[in-house]
Design a protein around this motif. Structure first.
Motif, PDB file in Angstrom:
ATOM      1  N   ASN A   9       0.851  -1.185   0.000  1.00  0.00           N
ATOM      2  CA  ASN A   9       0.000   0.000   0.000  1.00  0.00           C
ATOM      3  C   ASN A   9       0.893   1.243   0.000  1.00  0.00           C
ATOM      4  OD1 ASN A   9      -1.906   1.981   0.380  1.00  0.00           O
ATOM      5  ND2 ASN A   9      -2.586   1.257   2.394  1.00  0.00           N
ATOM      6  N   THR A  11      -0.347   4.338  -0.364  1.00  0.00           N
ATOM      7  CA  THR A  11      -1.171   5.502  -0.037  1.00  0.00           C
ATOM      8  C   THR A  11      -1.046   5.820   1.450  1.00  0.00           C
ATOM      9  OG1 THR A  11      -3.220   4.354   0.588  1.00  0.00           O
ATOM     10  CG2 THR A  11      -2.776   4.617  -1.764  1.00  0.00           C
ATOM     11  N   THR A  14      -5.407   3.195   5.010  1.00  0.00           N
ATOM     12  CA  THR A  14      -5.467   1.736   5.041  1.00  0.00           C
ATOM     13  C   THR A  14      -6.354   1.221   3.912  1.00  0.00           C
ATOM     14  OG1 THR A  14      -5.179   1.663   7.446  1.00  0.00           O
ATOM     15  CG2 THR A  14      -6.131  -0.281   6.412  1.00  0.00           C
ATOM     16  N   ARG A  15      -5.843   0.228   3.190  1.00  0.00           N
ATOM     17  CA  ARG A  15      -6.606  -0.450   2.150  1.00  0.00           C
ATOM     18  C   ARG A  15      -6.910  -1.873   2.613  1.00  0.00           C
ATOM     19  NH1 ARG A  15      -8.827   2.786  -1.404  1.00  0.00           N
ATOM     20  NH2 ARG A  15      -8.940   1.004  -2.848  1.00  0.00           N
ATOM     21  N   ASN A  26      -9.835  -4.537  -3.897  1.00  0.00           N
ATOM     22  CA  ASN A  26      -9.011  -3.669  -3.069  1.00  0.00           C
ATOM     23  C   ASN A  26      -9.847  -2.437  -2.758  1.00  0.00           C
ATOM     24  OD1 ASN A  26      -7.051  -1.807  -2.080  1.00  0.00           O
ATOM     25  ND2 ASN A  26      -5.452  -2.979  -3.126  1.00  0.00           N
ATOM     26  N   LEU A 100      -3.983  -3.706   4.531  1.00  0.00           N
ATOM     27  CA  LEU A 100      -2.762  -3.133   3.969  1.00  0.00           C
ATOM     28  C   LEU A 100      -2.550  -1.775   4.619  1.00  0.00           C
ATOM     29  CD1 LEU A 100      -3.535  -3.951   0.212  1.00  0.00           C
ATOM     30  CD2 LEU A 100      -2.494  -5.438   1.949  1.00  0.00           C
ATOM     31  N   SER A 119       1.294  -5.254   6.366  1.00  0.00           N
ATOM     32  CA  SER A 119      -0.027  -5.847   6.180  1.00  0.00           C
ATOM     33  C   SER A 119      -0.319  -6.841   7.296  1.00  0.00           C
ATOM     34  CB  SER A 119      -0.121  -6.553   4.823  1.00  0.00           C
ATOM     35  OG  SER A 119       0.832  -7.599   4.742  1.00  0.00           O
TER      36      SER A 119
END
Length: 261
Positions: A9, A11, A14-15, A26, A100, A119
């Motif tokens: 991830n 970004t 949190t994904r 996702n 993630l 993760s």
């Protein structure tokens, strides 16, 4: 089990990776996640076995979902047993999603150095009869302070899920449920015409032994058959006992669960 290679991830949010019938989704780890049917997700881990492997893994037949659910340790098996015993749980999925963490998420190690956290795959997801959800991690008590757990709890609070770290059942509950689970299958369920008069015997709480004897006289069935029926009903919450005490033939059985004041 060995985890899949989860994506990184990059970004600052949190994904969440979820697999539905081989199709990875996702999604953002925000309040919208509460509407995703995670109980239908496929496991994000795959089984690998080799000679002298130390952990015990396999499949637990869950009467809650009517299918086998994967576990990767005896402690996870014990959780599945306790979930089957919990009448509020109506669906369970194993290794249901991958969390993630945002880029540059770290924790401090014992020597003061930062360690990257990329993760985490929680062990189980449970859906309750009222629509509520619980995400579950299973660890021994001496491993219950994993930094991933704090981040998972924060995510669940944002999403509106419950979160728990299951560290095992205490004695004698563990031994009682392990034995009682042998009667959870449908083959021990009372016949439709037997169920109601059998349950009615325990409208007034009574010990298991005289209750079984009375039910045998009322239904005309052999005592060992009636005992199997009663133990089935105890496991599935249609009859009740105190799980904090050993279950014996002298244990008090009641139709209605006691409500704490």
């Amino acid at each position: 089990m060995t985890p899949r290679q989860l994506p990184v991830n990059i970004t600052d949010q949190t994904r969440v990776l979820i697999n539905f019938d081989g199709d990875d989704q996702n999604v953002a780890g925000d309040a919208a996640l509460a509407d995703v049917p995670v109980e239908r997700a496929q496991p994000l881990r795959e089984f690998f076995a080799w000679k002298h492997k130390r952990n015990y893994e396999g499949y637990w037949y869950s009467t809650t979902v009517g299918a086998h659910v994967r576990f990767e340790s005896l402690l996870e098996r014990q959780f599945l047993l306790s979930a089957d015993f919990n009448p509020s749980i109506v669906a369970i999925s194993a290794q249901p999603l991958g969390l993630l963490w945002p880029a540059n998420t770290t924790t401090e190690t014992t020597n003061g150095r930062p360690r990257a956290l990329r993760s985490h795959v929680p062990d189980f997801f449970c859906r309750h009869a009222d629509g509520e959800a619980t995400l579950v991690d299973v660890r021994r008590p001496d491993h219950a302070n994993d930094p991933h757990f704090r981040l998972t709890a924060e995510l669940c609070a944002e999403v509106g899920w419950h979160y728990t770290v299951f560290t095992g059942l205490r004695s004698p509950t563990a031994e009682t449920l392990d034995w009682l689970a042998g009667y959870r299958m449908d083959r021990f369920a009372p016949a439709p015409g037997v169920r109601d008069p059998l349950i009615a015997i325990f409208d007034t709480e009574t010990s298991l032994r005289p209750g079984v004897h009375a039910a045998s006289r009322t239904t005309g069935l052999a005592r060992d058959v009636v005992l199997g029926n009663v133990l089935h009903l105890l496991f599935h919450g249609e009859l009740h006992f105190d799980p904090l005490l050993p279950l014996t033939m002298e244990s008090t059985i009641r139709r209605h669960q006691e409500v704490s004041p």
